[in-house]
Scaffold this active site. Structure first.
Site, PDB file in Angstrom:
ATOM      1  N   ASP A 189      19.143 -41.429  -3.651  1.00  0.00           N
ATOM      2  CA  ASP A 189      19.178 -40.525  -4.805  1.00  0.00           C
ATOM      3  C   ASP A 189      20.322 -39.522  -4.790  1.00  0.00           C
ATOM      4  O   ASP A 189      20.629 -38.932  -5.823  1.00  0.00           O
ATOM      5  CB  ASP A 189      17.863 -39.737  -4.902  1.00  0.00           C
ATOM      6  CG  ASP A 189      16.664 -40.633  -5.137  1.00  0.00           C
ATOM      7  OD1 ASP A 189      16.866 -41.781  -5.556  1.00  0.00           O
ATOM      8  OD2 ASP A 189      15.530 -40.176  -4.895  1.00  0.00           O
ATOM      9  N   GLU A 233       0.824  -1.204   0.000  1.00  0.00           N
ATOM     10  CA  GLU A 233       0.000   0.000   0.000  1.00  0.00           C
ATOM     11  C   GLU A 233       0.865   1.263   0.000  1.00  0.00           C
ATOM     12  O   GLU A 233       0.575   2.221  -0.716  1.00  0.00           O
ATOM     13  CB  GLU A 233      -0.916   0.025   1.238  1.00  0.00           C
ATOM     14  CG  GLU A 233      -1.853  -1.170   1.319  1.00  0.00           C
ATOM     15  CD  GLU A 233      -1.304  -2.312   2.148  1.00  0.00           C
ATOM     16  OE1 GLU A 233      -2.056  -2.903   2.932  1.00  0.00           O
ATOM     17  OE2 GLU A 233      -0.092  -2.616   2.008  1.00  0.00           O
ATOM     18  N   ALA A 240       6.230 -37.678  -6.724  1.00  0.00           N
ATOM     19  CA  ALA A 240       6.266 -38.085  -8.136  1.00  0.00           C
ATOM     20  C   ALA A 240       6.102 -39.593  -8.171  1.00  0.00           C
ATOM     21  O   ALA A 240       6.905 -40.327  -7.569  1.00  0.00           O
ATOM     22  CB  ALA A 240       7.580 -37.669  -8.784  1.00  0.00           C
TER      23      ALA A 240
END
Length: 372
Positions: free
Chosen positions: A212, A59, A161
């Site tokens: 991983d 603002e 995933a």
């Protein structure tokens, strides 16, 4: 308070939301806010959005842009203007002093201790107000701020995933150690990078690291104010010193453990890894305590990229706020690693958002609404 809005109002609030998005990655731990100022004739006078390091709230930035043209004008703001003094003065007073005649607000502040205070201050000053235009869009932008401001814990987005048959990795016998086996396509992986960009921290478990050897960095290419904090849950301190996480640590890797073994802690700390030792809970790192600590360090948005055990534990303890699954068009078979393990009851989700990511399908659902 006026509840009447028009297509004209909608267009300018949508612009304010678009401006707010420029603050993603740049305003945490403050909320994501945009503001548009019209002059008394309804012409664009000023625009602004919040970035933490620039200090000015949306603002105030918009009012500075508008100058004297703000007098008798209209302000569109995506979140209720603040009514308290923090690093800056209250935005309500800046709006009042500018001579603004009308303020259109998308949603109230989610902090129940201050919610409605800014609105009431504007109304007491004789400013016409309207509340609720594009409320759902504005709340979606600040889910993390809402969760954190009410509970001092981060908003947890769990990303998974998986294949069509709910598998997240090939069997151990079919993969080399520390070898990444991509299940989803490139579009999905790019979407995950955008999720990391929107997050303050990403959390994984030691099983995922050992399998991983991920980097867990934000490779979106987008601007961010502070580094993505990489968090590992590792009860027995098995994190390899030659892992990518340790090799790239620059005080942006945090390990939570229940082991006080200094022979393991010291080498990690000497490589820029922070280690937090917590008392065990059911022989593992206490998830609730982890969220408490992250929240106390101004982590508002936490992305989890974990394996079967942690996915299931987060679900079982009802710690996931939003779940997003990227589903690849393949079947991996029963020997592959499942997305969840140990869940003994049915979980049914509603209000699913779907999106195509190349050949993959993204399914997203809100499990806990932080605004309620």
């Amino acid at each position: 308070m006026s509840m009447t809005t028009s297509d004209h109002d909608l267009r300018h609030m949508e612009r304010a939301l678009s401006l707010a998005e420029r603050g993603i990655g740049l305003c945490s731990p403050n909320p994501i806010v945009g503001c548009v100022i019209l002059d008394s004739a309804g012409n664009l006078a000023g625009e602004g959005w919040h970035e933490y390091d620039l200090r000015d709230h949306a603002e105030v930035a918009a009012l500075k842009s508008a100058g004297e043209n703000a007098r008798n004008g209209t302000a569109y703001v995506t979140l209720e203007p603040c009514n308290h003094t923090g690093r800056t003065g209250p935005c309500t007073q800046a709006l009042i002093q500018s001579g603004i005649k009308r303020v259109v607000i998308a949603t109230l502040d989610p902090n129940t201790q201050v919610s409605g205070g800014g609105l009431q201050t504007l109304q007491a000053a004789g400013i016409e107000t309207s509340l609720g235009l594009c409320q759902s869009e504005a709340r979606r932008l600040n889910e993390a701020f809402a969760r954190w401001s009410q509970t001092m814990r981060p908003f947890v987005l769990t990303k998974i995933a998986m294949s069509l048959d709910g598998r997240i990795a090939p069997p151990a016998s079919q993969r080399a150690a520390r070898e990444v086996s991509w299940i989803t396509g490139e579009w999905s992986r790019e979407a995950v990078q955008r999720l990391r960009w929107r997050s303050d921290a990403v959390l994984t478990g030691i099983d995922t690291v050992l399998c991983d050897d991920p980097l867990l960095t934000d490779r979106s290419g987008q601007r961010r104010r502070r580094p993505l904090l990489r968090v590992v849950l590792d009860s027995a301190l098995r994190l390899p010193l030659d892992s990518k996480l340790v090799a790239t640590a620059q005080n942006d890797v945090l390990v939570f453990t229940t082991s006080g073994d200094q022979s393991r802690i010291n080498p990690l700390q000497s490589r820029g890894v922070r280690v937090e030792v917590l008392p065990p809970e059911s022989n593992r790192v206490p998830l609730g305590k982890v969220l408490d600590i992250l929240g106390s360090e101004n982590i508002l948005a936490l992305l989890t990229e974990t394996g079967s055990r942690l996915n299931s534990a987060l679900l079982a303890e009802e710690l996931i706020d939003r779940l997003q699954c990227f589903i690849a068009p393949q079947i991996m078979g029963s020997a592959a690693v499942p997305a969840f393990s140990g869940l003994d009851h049915l979980l049914r989700f509603e209000n699913i958002e779907t999106e195509h990511c190349g050949n993959d399908l993204s399914l997203t659902t809100l499990l806990r609404d932080p605004w309620h």
